[in-house]
Design an enzyme around this catalytic site. Structure first.
Site, PDB file in Angstrom:
ATOM      1  N   ILE A  12     -63.848  26.910 -19.987  1.00  0.00           N
ATOM      2  CA  ILE A  12     -64.735  25.740 -19.860  1.00  0.00           C
ATOM      3  C   ILE A  12     -64.487  24.771 -21.017  1.00  0.00           C
ATOM      4  O   ILE A  12     -64.394  23.551 -20.822  1.00  0.00           O
ATOM      5  CB  ILE A  12     -66.224  26.162 -19.818  1.00  0.00           C
ATOM      6  CG1 ILE A  12     -66.476  27.154 -18.664  1.00  0.00           C
ATOM      7  CG2 ILE A  12     -67.121  24.933 -19.661  1.00  0.00           C
ATOM      8  CD1 ILE A  12     -67.916  27.659 -18.555  1.00  0.00           C
ATOM      9  N   ASP A  31     -61.253  27.739 -32.230  1.00  0.00           N
ATOM     10  CA  ASP A  31     -61.221  28.947 -31.386  1.00  0.00           C
ATOM     11  C   ASP A  31     -60.475  30.025 -32.165  1.00  0.00           C
ATOM     12  O   ASP A  31     -59.527  29.719 -32.901  1.00  0.00           O
ATOM     13  CB  ASP A  31     -60.473  28.633 -30.083  1.00  0.00           C
ATOM     14  CG  ASP A  31     -60.803  29.609 -28.966  1.00  0.00           C
ATOM     15  OD1 ASP A  31     -61.341  29.175 -27.938  1.00  0.00           O
ATOM     16  OD2 ASP A  31     -60.506  30.825 -29.116  1.00  0.00           O
ATOM     17  N   LEU A  33     -58.999  32.478 -30.576  1.00  0.00           N
ATOM     18  CA  LEU A  33     -58.016  32.949 -29.593  1.00  0.00           C
ATOM     19  C   LEU A  33     -58.241  34.408 -29.176  1.00  0.00           C
ATOM     20  O   LEU A  33     -57.326  35.070 -28.697  1.00  0.00           O
ATOM     21  CB  LEU A  33     -56.575  32.756 -30.102  1.00  0.00           C
ATOM     22  CG  LEU A  33     -56.214  31.312 -30.469  1.00  0.00           C
ATOM     23  CD1 LEU A  33     -54.769  31.209 -30.968  1.00  0.00           C
ATOM     24  CD2 LEU A  33     -56.408  30.376 -29.272  1.00  0.00           C
ATOM     25  N   SER A  34     -59.469  34.908 -29.345  1.00  0.00           N
ATOM     26  CA  SER A  34     -59.744  36.286 -28.920  1.00  0.00           C
ATOM     27  C   SER A  34     -59.812  36.375 -27.399  1.00  0.00           C
ATOM     28  O   SER A  34     -59.565  37.430 -26.830  1.00  0.00           O
ATOM     29  CB  SER A  34     -61.060  36.780 -29.536  1.00  0.00           C
ATOM     30  OG  SER A  34     -62.119  35.893 -29.211  1.00  0.00           O
ATOM     31  N   TYR A 140     -75.852  40.625 -23.561  1.00  0.00           N
ATOM     32  CA  TYR A 140     -75.255  39.285 -23.447  1.00  0.00           C
ATOM     33  C   TYR A 140     -76.336  38.250 -23.115  1.00  0.00           C
ATOM     34  O   TYR A 140     -76.462  37.209 -23.772  1.00  0.00           O
ATOM     35  CB  TYR A 140     -74.168  39.313 -22.374  1.00  0.00           C
ATOM     36  CG  TYR A 140     -73.615  37.962 -21.994  1.00  0.00           C
ATOM     37  CD1 TYR A 140     -72.800  37.245 -22.871  1.00  0.00           C
ATOM     38  CD2 TYR A 140     -73.894  37.390 -20.750  1.00  0.00           C
ATOM     39  CE1 TYR A 140     -72.289  36.002 -22.519  1.00  0.00           C
ATOM     40  CE2 TYR A 140     -73.382  36.158 -20.382  1.00  0.00           C
ATOM     41  CZ  TYR A 140     -72.581  35.464 -21.269  1.00  0.00           C
ATOM     42  OH  TYR A 140     -72.073  34.227 -20.921  1.00  0.00           O
ATOM     43  N   LYS A 144     -77.949  35.142 -25.403  1.00  0.00           N
ATOM     44  CA  LYS A 144     -78.008  33.735 -24.974  1.00  0.00           C
ATOM     45  C   LYS A 144     -79.428  33.200 -25.109  1.00  0.00           C
ATOM     46  O   LYS A 144     -79.645  32.080 -25.579  1.00  0.00           O
ATOM     47  CB  LYS A 144     -77.516  33.602 -23.524  1.00  0.00           C
ATOM     48  CG  LYS A 144     -76.016  33.825 -23.349  1.00  0.00           C
ATOM     49  CD  LYS A 144     -75.208  32.742 -24.042  1.00  0.00           C
ATOM     50  CE  LYS A 144     -73.731  32.799 -23.698  1.00  0.00           C
ATOM     51  NZ  LYS A 144     -72.931  31.851 -24.494  1.00  0.00           N
ATOM     52  N   PHE A 202     -67.321  46.869  -7.137  1.00  0.00           N
ATOM     53  CA  PHE A 202     -68.381  47.801  -7.558  1.00  0.00           C
ATOM     54  C   PHE A 202     -69.411  47.913  -6.432  1.00  0.00           C
ATOM     55  O   PHE A 202     -69.899  46.893  -5.936  1.00  0.00           O
ATOM     56  CB  PHE A 202     -69.049  47.332  -8.848  1.00  0.00           C
ATOM     57  CG  PHE A 202     -68.136  47.421 -10.055  1.00  0.00           C
ATOM     58  CD1 PHE A 202     -67.760  48.664 -10.571  1.00  0.00           C
ATOM     59  CD2 PHE A 202     -67.642  46.280 -10.672  1.00  0.00           C
ATOM     60  CE1 PHE A 202     -66.924  48.758 -11.683  1.00  0.00           C
ATOM     61  CE2 PHE A 202     -66.806  46.361 -11.786  1.00  0.00           C
ATOM     62  CZ  PHE A 202     -66.443  47.608 -12.287  1.00  0.00           C
TER      63      PHE A 202
HETATM   64  N1  LIG Z   1     -67.457  31.167 -17.105  1.00  0.00           N
HETATM   65  C1  LIG Z   1     -68.719  31.363 -16.703  1.00  0.00           C
HETATM   66  O1  LIG Z   1     -68.974  31.658 -15.541  1.00  0.00           O
HETATM   67  C2  LIG Z   1     -69.870  31.223 -17.664  1.00  0.00           C
HETATM   68  C3  LIG Z   1     -71.164  31.387 -17.162  1.00  0.00           C
HETATM   69  C4  LIG Z   1     -72.240  31.260 -18.030  1.00  0.00           C
HETATM   70  C5  LIG Z   1     -72.032  30.948 -19.355  1.00  0.00           C
HETATM   71  N2  LIG Z   1     -70.766  30.803 -19.815  1.00  0.00           N
HETATM   72  C6  LIG Z   1     -70.597  30.497 -21.243  1.00  0.00           C
HETATM   73  O2  LIG Z   1     -69.732  29.384 -21.366  1.00  0.00           O
HETATM   74  C7  LIG Z   1     -68.955  29.505 -22.564  1.00  0.00           C
HETATM   75  C8  LIG Z   1     -67.489  29.393 -22.244  1.00  0.00           C
HETATM   76  O3  LIG Z   1     -67.139  30.452 -21.350  1.00  0.00           O
HETATM   77  P1  LIG Z   1     -65.702  30.556 -20.691  1.00  0.00           P
HETATM   78  O4  LIG Z   1     -65.885  31.050 -19.312  1.00  0.00           O
HETATM   79  O5  LIG Z   1     -64.939  29.325 -20.921  1.00  0.00           O
HETATM   80  O6  LIG Z   1     -65.096  31.766 -21.522  1.00  0.00           O
HETATM   81  P2  LIG Z   1     -63.695  31.847 -22.292  1.00  0.00           P
HETATM   82  O7  LIG Z   1     -63.576  33.254 -22.787  1.00  0.00           O
HETATM   83  O8  LIG Z   1     -62.602  31.316 -21.453  1.00  0.00           O
HETATM   84  O9  LIG Z   1     -63.930  30.876 -23.517  1.00  0.00           O
HETATM   85  C9  LIG Z   1     -64.607  31.277 -24.677  1.00  0.00           C
HETATM   86  C10 LIG Z   1     -63.720  30.978 -25.865  1.00  0.00           C
HETATM   87  O10 LIG Z   1     -64.417  31.356 -27.044  1.00  0.00           O
HETATM   88  C11 LIG Z   1     -63.474  31.908 -27.944  1.00  0.00           C
HETATM   89  N3  LIG Z   1     -64.196  32.757 -28.896  1.00  0.00           N
HETATM   90  C12 LIG Z   1     -64.866  33.913 -28.648  1.00  0.00           C
HETATM   91  N4  LIG Z   1     -65.378  34.386 -29.783  1.00  0.00           N
HETATM   92  C13 LIG Z   1     -65.028  33.512 -30.775  1.00  0.00           C
HETATM   93  C14 LIG Z   1     -65.255  33.466 -32.173  1.00  0.00           C
HETATM   94  N5  LIG Z   1     -65.932  34.418 -32.811  1.00  0.00           N
HETATM   95  N6  LIG Z   1     -64.765  32.410 -32.854  1.00  0.00           N
HETATM   96  C15 LIG Z   1     -64.073  31.429 -32.249  1.00  0.00           C
HETATM   97  N7  LIG Z   1     -63.801  31.432 -30.928  1.00  0.00           N
HETATM   98  C16 LIG Z   1     -64.279  32.475 -30.208  1.00  0.00           C
HETATM   99  C17 LIG Z   1     -62.497  32.679 -27.084  1.00  0.00           C
HETATM  100  O11 LIG Z   1     -61.244  32.872 -27.706  1.00  0.00           O
HETATM  101  C18 LIG Z   1     -62.399  31.776 -25.863  1.00  0.00           C
HETATM  102  O12 LIG Z   1     -61.304  30.891 -25.968  1.00  0.00           O
HETATM  103  C19 LIG Z   1     -69.362  30.839 -23.195  1.00  0.00           C
HETATM  104  O13 LIG Z   1     -70.357  30.589 -24.156  1.00  0.00           O
HETATM  105  C20 LIG Z   1     -69.947  31.611 -22.039  1.00  0.00           C
HETATM  106  O14 LIG Z   1     -70.894  32.561 -22.477  1.00  0.00           O
HETATM  107  C21 LIG Z   1     -69.673  30.940 -19.007  1.00  0.00           C
END
Ligand SMILES: NC(=O)c1ccc[n+]([C@@H]2O[C@H](COP(=O)([O-])OP(=O)(O)OC[C@H]3O[C@@H](n4cnc5c(N)ncnc54)[C@H](O)[C@@H]3O)[C@@H](O)[C@H]2O)c1
Length: 341
Positions: A12, A31, A33-34, A140, A144, A202
């Site tokens: 996102i 980021d 990159l984890s 989780y 949030k 599942f």
């Molecule tokens: N994708 C969904 O369906 C969804 C739904 C609800 C909420 N969210 C929230 O939206 C946000 C983005 O989600 P996403 O789907 O893009 O996930 P994603 O894993 O693709 O992106 C999250 C990014 O955060 C980085 N990250 C994690 N821990 C970190 C740290 N300690 N320091 C720096 N970077 C770190 C990861 O490397 C990753 O690139 C998150 O907060 C997630 O909880 C996503």
């Protein structure tokens, strides 16, 4: 505007970064990159590899962001029961750290991606709206919700930054990580479909979600600091169409021109049906909803992206397992050797 986006190498975050850069904002992405990929960072966006739990003031004081989009998190909801300390450290302490640096740097707006997980199990047949009481049922979702309260309390006490909180759900599309075995069911099924391997389900796969394509979700997030009615508001964001996990697998198989091959596994203790109402977001972000793709069109967009490149190497859970009881068997095979003593 000068903006910092945490999680900019993620799914996102990279779309939000792309949209803001295209609108000529000056974007710094952070980021570790984890769970994201450097290739996701759009051209023209400055990138800093850094954890949100590390010292951030130097970067924030130098860049002086007017708005901060905080999207970095480890978003493996089911797995969070097994890594609670890591979950709260990364997702809550990390958020407090980003917000404190944003405040000290004088940022005026803080955008946070919470989650539908903040609601927990549904307590009626009605979809969640923003007034539904939040009773999260896993670490989780609890993290949030804690972040939401922390951000609102910070505004009430310090008078800034203003905030916009989004509760997205089941977002999918290009640049999503398809190689994390613990999250992103659409990505997992697409990676399996590419290799013509069975798709894990599942239970009986009757659990339903409203899978939401990225374009409209990212657009609303990107627009928040420029939208008066989004100031100090909380929004559900995503699609309205329910689909079972089983139907999702079958649709993806069809999209890849293969026969569905479902591998049924014991049911997990998870929310069975999770859906939201979006009237508020539709009213405040009409342009975002105007560009929404329905699930099937969205799956086509993502499938075209996934087919156009090699499957990335699997990303592993960034933490050692803290509690191994009740791990789904398919996960315990991968994770047994990564448990804390
Ligand atoms: N994708 C969904 O369906 C969804 C739904 C609800 C909420 N969210 C929230 O939206 C946000 C983005 O989600 P996403 O789907 O893009 O996930 P994603 O894993 O693709 O992106 C999250 C990014 O955060 C980085 N990250 C994690 N821990 C970190 C740290 N300690 N320091 C720096 N970077 C770190 C990861 O490397 C990753 O690139 C998150 O907060 C997630 O909880 C996503």
């Amino acid at each position: 505007m000068r903006v910092i986006i945490t999680g900019a190498a993620g799914f996102i975050g990279s779309h939000v970064a792309e949209m803001l850069h295209a609108e000529r904002h000056s974007v710094l992405g952070i980021d570790d990159l984890s769970g994201g990929f450097v290739d996701n960072i759009p051209k023209g966006v400055t990138f800093e590899k850094r954890s949100i739990t590390d010292e951030l003031d130097g970067l924030f004081q130098k860049f002086k962001p007017e708005a901060v989009f905080h999207l970095a998190a480890y978003a493996a909801e089911g797995l969070s029961h097994h890594i609670p300390v890591f979950n709260y450290t990364n997702n809550v302490v990390g958020t407090a750290n980003v917000l404190a640096s944003a405040y000290r740097a004088g940022s005026r707006h803080f955008v946070f991606t919470s989650s539908i997980a903040a609601y927990g199990h549904p307590h009626s047949d009605k979809p969640f709206d923003e007034a539904t009481p939040c009773v999260p049922c896993d670490p989780y979702g609890t993290a949030k919700l804690a972040c939401e309260h922390h951000i609102r309390a910070g505004y009430d006490y310090h008078g800034g930054p203003a905030y916009t909180i989004f509760r997205p759900h089941n977002v999918f599309g290009s640049r999503q990580n398809i190689s994390d075995p613990y999250r992103n069911v659409v990505g997992i099924y697409m990676a399996r479909a590419l290799e013509n391997k069975p798709m894990p389900v599942f239970g009986d796969g009757s659990q339903t979600r409203s899978f939401s394509h990225i374009f409209s979700v990212a657009h609303a997030i990107a627009m928040a600091p420029f939208t008066g009615e989004a100031r100090n508001q909380t929004f559900n964001i995503g699609g309205d169409e329910p689909m079972s996990v089983r139907d999702l697998a079958e649709n993806i198989a069809r999209e890849f021109g293969i026969k569905p091959n479902l591998e049924f596994q014991p049911a997990r203790n998870e929310v069975m049906h999770a859906h939201c109402r979006h009237e508020l977001a539709r009213r405040v972000f009409p342009q975002a909803y105007a560009r929404a793709l329905d699930i099937r069109a969205g799956l086509k967009e993502m499938a075209a992206y996934v087919r156009s490149r090699p499957i990335p190497a699997a990303t592993e859970c960034p933490a050692l397992l803290e509690i191994t009881d009740h791990l789904p068997p398919s996960w315990s095979k991968r994770l047994a050797h990564r448990a804390k003593a």
